[in-house]
Design an enzyme around this catalytic site. Structure first.
Site, PDB file in Angstrom:
ATOM      1  N   ASP A  37       1.079  -1.167   0.050  1.00 45.98           N
ATOM      2  CA  ASP A  37       0.297   0.043  -0.065  1.00 45.98           C
ATOM      3  C   ASP A  37       0.712   1.082   0.019  1.00 45.98           C
ATOM      4  O   ASP A  37       1.945   1.177   0.490  1.00 45.98           O
ATOM      5  CB  ASP A  37      -0.893  -0.064   1.402  1.00 45.98           C
ATOM      6  CG  ASP A  37      -2.150   0.956   1.029  1.00 45.98           C
ATOM      7  OD1 ASP A  37      -3.495   0.303   0.820  1.00 45.98           O
ATOM      8  OD2 ASP A  37      -2.158   1.971   1.224  1.00 45.98           O
ATOM      9  N   ASP A  63       4.094   2.736  -4.011  1.00 46.45           N
ATOM     10  CA  ASP A  63       3.452   3.632  -4.819  1.00 46.45           C
ATOM     11  C   ASP A  63       3.521   2.973  -6.155  1.00 46.45           C
ATOM     12  O   ASP A  63       4.514   3.009  -6.750  1.00 46.45           O
ATOM     13  CB  ASP A  63       3.952   5.064  -4.763  1.00 46.45           C
ATOM     14  CG  ASP A  63       3.206   6.025  -5.877  1.00 46.45           C
ATOM     15  OD1 ASP A  63       2.546   5.529  -6.594  1.00 46.45           O
ATOM     16  OD2 ASP A  63       3.687   7.065  -5.638  1.00 46.45           O
ATOM     17  N   TYR A 155     -11.954   6.626 -15.274  1.00 49.97           N
ATOM     18  CA  TYR A 155     -11.767   5.489 -14.606  1.00 49.97           C
ATOM     19  C   TYR A 155     -12.254   4.214 -15.237  1.00 49.97           C
ATOM     20  O   TYR A 155     -11.893   3.236 -15.413  1.00 49.97           O
ATOM     21  CB  TYR A 155     -12.588   5.618 -13.300  1.00 49.97           C
ATOM     22  CG  TYR A 155     -12.786   4.581 -12.251  1.00 49.97           C
ATOM     23  CD1 TYR A 155     -11.402   4.446 -11.349  1.00 49.97           C
ATOM     24  CD2 TYR A 155     -13.879   3.567 -12.284  1.00 49.97           C
ATOM     25  CE1 TYR A 155     -11.662   3.187 -10.439  1.00 49.97           C
ATOM     26  CE2 TYR A 155     -13.730   2.725 -11.330  1.00 49.97           C
ATOM     27  CZ  TYR A 155     -12.715   2.353 -10.611  1.00 49.97           C
ATOM     28  OH  TYR A 155     -12.631   1.393  -9.703  1.00 49.97           O
TER      29      TYR A 155
END
Length: 255
Positions: A37, A63, A155
Site C-alpha cells: 500500500d 506507490d 476510470y
C-alpha cells in the site's frame, strides 16, 4: 480452497477496503500475504490483523505509479516471504465528475494509478512467474468497464483497458501455466464509494437508489469480493483464464 497454503500472494492497495478483506481471506486460506500500500501504516494494520488471527503477512510501502517503488517492493517481498505465486492488482483511485468537468491532470492521475500502475506490477512480476513456469494473476477492474458509469468516464476507460490487457496477457502466458482473470466489483461499501456518495446532493438517497436497483437488495461489502478473488488465486480455478466475473449482487448480468 485448494493450493493456497504457503503460497506467496501480493495484494496492492491492501491497506483497506477490498484489498484488506482479500488479504485477510487469503491468509485464512493459508497464504503468506504481502500487503502493499502507498500508506505503510494502513498496510501494517492489515498485517497485524492477520497475525492476530494466526496468519502470515508482511507490510510493504509501495506507490505503484513509481517503477522504482514497484521493483524495490518486489525484491523485498521475495527476500522476506519467498518467490511470488499470486499477484492481486487491487489498488485504485477515482474522481467522480462528468467528463467535461475533469482536467488533464486528473486524467493523468487516474491513468497512472488504475492502468499504468497495474501494468508496472505485471511487468515486474511476470518474468519471475515465467521463470518458475507457474503463477496466478487476479486483476480488480470494475463494472464501470463493462457497462459504463456516469461520472467515471476516465476510470471506466482505465478499467476497460485493464480487462482487455488481462485477456491478452492470459493468452500470451497460458503456455507458462500462468492464469490471468478479472473481478469486477459493482457498488461496494468502500472509501472509494463513500467519496462518490458523499459528493452527491443527498448521499443517503443515492445509497437507497443503488440498493433498490440491485436484485439482491444491498450494497456489496468488501468481504463479498474476497471470496471471488481467493477463488481465482487458488488451484480451484486452474483451468480458468482470461475470464471476467462481476460481483455486483445481480446489478450487472453479463454473458
Amino acid at each position: 480452497m485448494q493450493g493456497l497454503k504457503d503460497k506467496v500472494v501480493i495484494v496492492t492497495g491492501g491497506g483497506g477496503g477490498i484489498g484488506g478483506a482479500s488479504c485477510e481471506r487469503l491468509a485464512a486460506e493459508g497464504a503468506r500475504v504481502a500487503v502493499l500500500d502507498r500508506d505503510l501504516s494502513a498496510a501494517q494494520k492489515t498485517a497485524e490483523r492477520i497475525a492476530a488471527q494466526g496468519g502470515t503477512a508482511a507490510a510493504f510501502a509501495c506507490d505503484i505509479t513509481s517503477r522504482g517503488d514497484v521493483d524495490a517492493a518486489i525484491t523485498a517481498v521475495e527476500a522476506g516471504l519467498g518467490p511470488i505465486d499470486v499477484l492481486v492488482n487491487n489498488a485504485g483511485w477515482d474522481v467522480f465528475k462528468p467528463f467535461v468537468q475533469t482536467s488533464a491532470q486528473e486524467w493523468e492521475k487516474l491513468i497512472a494509478i488504475n492502468l499504468t500502475g497495474a501494468l508496472q506490477m505485471h511487468h515486474a512480476v511476470l518474468p519471475r512467474m515465467v521463470e518458475r513456469n507457474r503463477g496466478r494473476i487476479v486483476n480488480i477492474a470494475s463494472d464501470a468497464a463493462r457497462v459504463g458509469s456516469s461520472g467515471e468516464a476516465v476510470y471506466a476507460a482505465c478499467k476497460g483497458g485493464l480487462v482487455s490487457f488481462s485477456k491478452t496477457i492470459a493468452r500470451e502466458h497460458a503456455r507458462h501455466n500462468i492464469t490471468v482473470n478479472v473481478v469486477c466489483p459493482g457498488p461496494t461499501e468502500t472509501a472509494l464509494f463513500a467519496g462518490f456518495a458523499d459528493a452527491a446532493p443527498n448521499p443517503e438517497k443515492l445509497r437507497e437508489a443503488f440498493k433498490r436497483s440491485i436484485p439482491l437488495g444491498r450494497l456489496g461489502q468488501a468481504q463479498d469480493l474476497a471470496g471471488a478473488i481467493a477463488f481465482f488465486a487458488s488451484d480451484d480455478s486452474a483451468y480458468i483464464t482470461g475470464q471476467v466475473i462481476s460481483v455486483s449482487g445481480g446489478l450487472t448480468m453479463n454473458g
